[in-house]
Structures are given as structure tokens and as C-alpha cells.
Scaffold this motif. Structure first.
Motif, PDB file in Angstrom:
ATOM      1  N   ALA A  72       0.833  -1.210   0.000  1.00  0.00           N
ATOM      2  CA  ALA A  72       0.000   0.000   0.000  1.00  0.00           C
ATOM      3  C   ALA A  72       0.865   1.256   0.000  1.00  0.00           C
ATOM      4  O   ALA A  72       0.543   2.253  -0.660  1.00  0.00           O
ATOM      5  CB  ALA A  72      -0.937  -0.019   1.207  1.00  0.00           C
ATOM      6  N   TYR A  73       1.964   1.205   0.742  1.00  0.00           N
ATOM      7  CA  TYR A  73       2.893   2.343   0.783  1.00  0.00           C
ATOM      8  C   TYR A  73       3.479   2.620  -0.596  1.00  0.00           C
ATOM      9  O   TYR A  73       3.551   3.781  -1.038  1.00  0.00           O
ATOM     10  CB  TYR A  73       4.005   2.035   1.793  1.00  0.00           C
ATOM     11  CG  TYR A  73       5.015   3.142   1.970  1.00  0.00           C
ATOM     12  CD1 TYR A  73       4.755   4.219   2.800  1.00  0.00           C
ATOM     13  CD2 TYR A  73       6.239   3.103   1.310  1.00  0.00           C
ATOM     14  CE1 TYR A  73       5.686   5.241   2.982  1.00  0.00           C
ATOM     15  CE2 TYR A  73       7.176   4.109   1.473  1.00  0.00           C
ATOM     16  CZ  TYR A  73       6.894   5.174   2.304  1.00  0.00           C
ATOM     17  OH  TYR A  73       7.811   6.177   2.462  1.00  0.00           O
ATOM     18  N   ARG A  76       0.973   4.105  -2.969  1.00  0.00           N
ATOM     19  CA  ARG A  76       0.578   5.485  -2.631  1.00  0.00           C
ATOM     20  C   ARG A  76       1.736   6.465  -2.803  1.00  0.00           C
ATOM     21  O   ARG A  76       1.563   7.561  -3.340  1.00  0.00           O
ATOM     22  CB  ARG A  76       0.069   5.535  -1.175  1.00  0.00           C
ATOM     23  CG  ARG A  76      -0.255   6.950  -0.684  1.00  0.00           C
ATOM     24  CD  ARG A  76      -1.385   7.559  -1.497  1.00  0.00           C
ATOM     25  NE  ARG A  76      -1.642   8.942  -1.102  1.00  0.00           N
ATOM     26  CZ  ARG A  76      -1.049  10.015  -1.639  1.00  0.00           C
ATOM     27  NH1 ARG A  76      -0.130   9.853  -2.588  1.00  0.00           N
ATOM     28  NH2 ARG A  76      -1.369  11.224  -1.243  1.00  0.00           N
ATOM     29  N   TYR A  77       2.944   6.072  -2.366  1.00  0.00           N
ATOM     30  CA  TYR A  77       4.068   7.019  -2.319  1.00  0.00           C
ATOM     31  C   TYR A  77       5.201   6.687  -3.294  1.00  0.00           C
ATOM     32  O   TYR A  77       6.113   7.502  -3.442  1.00  0.00           O
ATOM     33  CB  TYR A  77       4.626   7.103  -0.899  1.00  0.00           C
ATOM     34  CG  TYR A  77       3.618   7.599   0.103  1.00  0.00           C
ATOM     35  CD1 TYR A  77       3.235   8.932   0.118  1.00  0.00           C
ATOM     36  CD2 TYR A  77       3.037   6.728   1.017  1.00  0.00           C
ATOM     37  CE1 TYR A  77       2.297   9.390   1.039  1.00  0.00           C
ATOM     38  CE2 TYR A  77       2.102   7.184   1.940  1.00  0.00           C
ATOM     39  CZ  TYR A  77       1.733   8.514   1.938  1.00  0.00           C
ATOM     40  OH  TYR A  77       0.807   8.967   2.838  1.00  0.00           O
ATOM     41  N   THR A 214      -2.333   7.559  -8.611  1.00  0.00           N
ATOM     42  CA  THR A 214      -2.321   7.099  -7.225  1.00  0.00           C
ATOM     43  C   THR A 214      -3.658   7.384  -6.547  1.00  0.00           C
ATOM     44  O   THR A 214      -4.349   8.352  -6.875  1.00  0.00           O
ATOM     45  CB  THR A 214      -1.203   7.785  -6.426  1.00  0.00           C
ATOM     46  OG1 THR A 214      -1.422   9.199  -6.431  1.00  0.00           O
ATOM     47  CG2 THR A 214       0.154   7.483  -7.039  1.00  0.00           C
ATOM     48  N   SER A 217      -4.901   7.571  -0.307  1.00  0.00           N
ATOM     49  CA  SER A 217      -4.363   7.104   0.971  1.00  0.00           C
ATOM     50  C   SER A 217      -4.037   5.622   0.870  1.00  0.00           C
ATOM     51  O   SER A 217      -4.537   4.916  -0.012  1.00  0.00           O
ATOM     52  CB  SER A 217      -5.361   7.337   2.107  1.00  0.00           C
ATOM     53  OG  SER A 217      -6.471   6.455   1.975  1.00  0.00           O
ATOM     54  N   MET A 218      -3.201   5.143   1.803  1.00  0.00           N
ATOM     55  CA  MET A 218      -2.865   3.724   1.844  1.00  0.00           C
ATOM     56  C   MET A 218      -4.099   2.887   2.147  1.00  0.00           C
ATOM     57  O   MET A 218      -4.276   1.793   1.596  1.00  0.00           O
ATOM     58  CB  MET A 218      -1.784   3.476   2.897  1.00  0.00           C
ATOM     59  CG  MET A 218      -0.411   4.031   2.523  1.00  0.00           C
ATOM     60  SD  MET A 218       0.790   3.929   3.878  1.00  0.00           S
ATOM     61  CE  MET A 218       0.797   2.175   4.222  1.00  0.00           C
TER      62      MET A 218
END
Length: 426
Positions: A72-73, A76-77, A214, A217-218
Motif C-alpha cells: 500500500a505504501y 501510494r508514495y 495514485t 491514501s494507503m
């Protein structure tokens, strides 16, 4: 940097963590006897080894958690940030094992801290696979996606080769007393040293995640995957199941050769190296063929051949149980498995859009490995013990390969999947 140099740099950056992961995996297995003496001095050698292997298995439990959080990180990032974090976590786990005092010094805290180190290693391994595989396919040329992804599998074999050669080197340079006292720590410290090199290489890669694709949020990434694509997750887990059970067949082969065929213990190290030597080019060949002929076709053909050949090959081995015959048989079978897994790995990221690709790939792989890989060796052992038949465990491998191949057929029939291998939304 020239385009060719950039692609080479991307491959090295992505796969150095994967190499380190499998290196740590095989090093722990190879030195489990010494670990049991340091952290579980019960006086019962069998119980000591059992406790050490249990701690080894606990590392599997944190893989899905790592895949969920870091996947998830990364979605998202960015893949680059996730890859940077996972390699530092790998270093931390290896360093902890390398410097952790034994039971004689810390008492019960020693095995508890060893368990924590394995959980950290499992967490980082779960997060590593999804982010690096997504990065590999997204940074590759559209007609080289299979070959790019196959480096993920190929470098697992490099980790086995390095750990095997390291084991031979330590055995040649140190006495058994020195190995039991402190020598077993050196491979783990070496693994911790590699990680900063990997970080230095990874910091210069280009991010492949498009900001416009994206989710916000995660939590949204996780929710979107679990609610919108549960069927794909389940099919990908079953796809991984066949690969991981077959992989553990080869890893268990070294135990089988010692315990059931009564070969010398040192023979296991040479077998791991031999498997790595075959597996490395075999996986890359599988990726190359997947780009030329499609991954579905290559995986189905090679799995079919492996299923057909497994039982007669082991019947030949049991009729002529010598180290030479064992080596020939296991390397022959490994050639088909390596091509199959090399071709198969590109299918996982292709099944998920970019906004959930790392999470979908990593979680499917981690759950498949944890559920089916984590239970494979105990199942092998129980089948042999309960039946008294040295062929019984082979039938389990064949059965899982056949069941897993059904998921491949379902994935192939899903709308759009035949054209998504190139990950077009990147």
C-alpha cells in the motif's frame, strides 16, 4: 546515463534486495544447527533443531503483513521509497541475528529477540517482492516485460549460490568448534553489509509510479484491492501455490537426501549450489520465452512436463540412490521448474492496475508462499513418515502443480488478461 546502462542499473537496483532476501533465507536454513545450539540449549538435539526451524517458519507469518503495509505504501508514495525502506529492514534483521548474544548470556530474551529478527526479515521480504516486481515491469521495454520480471526469480538463485559458496568457504577455513562458537555469525553480518550497498544503488533509480494514477491514501489502496479484485487475488494465490510447492520440493530434496537416502551432510550445500546454477539461466530463459510466445503457454507446457517427469525421475533415483544420480535428476527437473517460474512471475503484476499493482502482486505472492510454501515441508515429512513410501510426497507436488494450473486457465480466460502482460497503464 545511456538507456542500456539505465536498464541495467534498474535491474541491479531492484534485484539486489531480492538476492539478499533469499541469501538470508538459505543461510538461516544452512546454519540452523548452530543457531539451535546458541539459542535453544535444551540438551535434546532434536528438540533444539525443531525449535530453531519453528523460529525460521515464524518469519513466514509476517510476510503477508509486510506485503500489505509496504505494498500500500508503494502504491501510494512510490516504488522507490518502498524499496529503500525494505532493504534497510533486511539489514536490521540480518544484523540482529549476527550480533545477538546467545541463551547463556540473555536467557529467554535471546530466542525472543531471534524471533523478532525473523519477523522483521519476513516483513521486509513480503514488502520487497511486490515493489521490486512492479518496478521491474514498469521500467522495462514493452516487449521485454517477461524478461525483466524473470530477474526477480533468477536472483533468488544467485542468493542460494552465494550462501552455498560462503558455507563451503567457512567450512574450509574454520573448525567445527569455531563455526559453532562464532563463525556462523559471519554470513549474517555479511548480509547486513550488503544492504547499504543496495541502498546506494537504489537511491539513483527513477520512480515509475505515475502521480496521477495514485489513490489518496494507503487505506484506500487496500480497500480498493480487497473489494474490487478479490477474485484475481485468489487466482493469483493459487497460481503462486504451484510454484512455491515445487520450489520447496527442491529445497526439501537436500533434507531427503540426508535423512532418507543417507548421503553425507555436506552434500546438501553442493546441491543448493547446483540448483542455483541451473535456476539462474533457466528463469531468464523463461522470461525470454514468455515475451516471445506468451507466459500462459510457456507456464502450462513446462508445468505439464514437470508433472509427467517427476514420478519416473524419482523412481529412477530410488532404484539407483547415489549422489551422482540424485544431482543429475534434481538439476534436470529444476530446469523445467526454473523456466516455468521465470515465465510465470510477470503474470502477477499484469493482473493488477498500477494504482494497486504493488499491493496486489506482493499480497498474492506472500499469501501463496505463506500458506502453501510454509506448510510444504511438514506435509512432505508427514507423508513419508505415515506411508513409509519415499514417493508419496512427490504425488503431493504433482497434485498441487495440476490444481495451480487450473487457476492459470481461469486467469487466461478473464477479459483483457491476454493483453495486459505488458502492463499497458504504465
Amino acid at each position: 546515463m545511456h538507456d542500456r546502462s539505465r536498464k541495467t542499473h534498474n535491474i541491479v537496483a531492484a534485484t539486489i534486495g531480492n538476492t539478499l532476501e533469499f541469501y538470508d533465507f538459505t543461510v538461516y536454513a544452512a546454519f540452523s544447527t548452530f543457531l539451535s545450539q546458541a539459542y535453544f540449549p535444551t540438551g535434546n538435539p532434536h528438540l533444539m533443531l525443531l525449535l530453531s526451524t519453528v523460529i525460521f517458519g515464524i518469519g513466514f507469518l509476517s510476510r503477508p503483513i509486510g506485503a500489505m503495509v509496504m505494498g500500500a505504501y508503494a502504491d501510494r508514495y512510490g516504488r522507490k521509497q518502498a524499496m529503500t525502506l525494505t532493504i534497510w529492514l533486511m539489514a536490521l534483521g540480518s544484523l540482529m541475528i549476527g550480533v545477538l548474544p546467545g541463551y547463556a548470556t540473555l536467557g529467554l530474551a535471546a530466542p525472543l529477540l531471534l524471533t523478532l529478527a525473523r519477523l522483521i526479515q519476513g516483513f521486509s521480504a513480503g514488502g520487497e517482492m511486490g515493489s521490486t516486481t512492479a518496478f521491474l515491469v514498469e521500467s522495462s521495454a514493452r516487449d521485454r516485460v517477461g524478461l525483466a520480471a524473470s530477474w526477480q526469480i533468477a536472483t533468488q538463485n544467485i542468493g542460494s549460490i552465494i550462501s552455498g559458496l560462503g558455507g563451503i568457504g567457512l567450512g574450509a577455513c574454520l573448525s567445527n568448534t569455531q563455526l559453532a562458537g562464532w563463525g556462523w555469525r559471519l554470513p549474517f553480518l555479511f548480509g547486513a553489509i550488503i544492504a547499504p550497498v543496495g541502498f546506494w544503488i537504489r537511491r539513483n533509480v527513477d520512480e515509475t509510479l505515475h502521480v496521477g494514477q495514485t489513490l489518496h491514501s494507503m487505506g484506500t489502496v487496500i480497500s480498493h484491492l480487497l473489494t474490487q479484485m478479490p477474485g484475481r487475488i485468489a487466482l493469483c494465490i493459487m497460481l503462486v501455490a504451484g510454484n512455491t510447492v515445487a520450489q520447496y520440493f527442491f529445497l526439501y530434496g537436500t533434507i531427503f537426501s540426508i535423512h532418507d537416502l543417507h548421503f553425507p551432510a555436506a552434500f546438501s550445500i553442493s546441491i543448493n549450489i547446483a540448483l542455483g546454477v541451473v535456476g539462474f539461466p533457466g528463469a531468464l530463459l523463461g522470461g525470454y520465452l514468455a515475451d516471445r510466445h506468451g507466459p500462459f503457454r510457456i507456464v502450462l507446457v513446462t508445468r505439464f512436463l514437470l508433472c509427467v517427469l517427476l514420478v519416473p525421475a524419482f523412481m529412477l533415483l530410488l532404484a539407483h540412490p547415489t549422489p551422482t544420480v540424485f544431482t543429475i535428476v534434481i538439476m534436470f527437473l529444476m530446469s523445467f521448474h526454473a523456466v516455468s517460474t521465470g515465465a510465470c512471475i510477470c503474470l502477477l503484476p499484469a493482473m493488477f492496475p498500477m494504482k494497486v499493482r504493488t499491493l496486489g502482486t506482493g499480497l498474492s505472492y506472500a499469501l501463496g508462499v505463506t500458506i502453501f510454501g510454509g506448510t510444504a515441508q511438514p506435509i512432505f515429512t508427514m507423508m513419508i513418515a505415515n506411508t513409509g513410501n519415499n514417493l508419496s510426497w512427490i504425488y503431493y507436488v504433482v497434485g498441487m502443480l495440476c490444481i495451480s494450473s487450473l487457476s492459470l486457465i481461469f486467469l487466461w480466460r478473464m477479459p483483457g488478461t491476454r493483453t495486459t502482460v505488458a502492463c499497458a497503464d504504465r
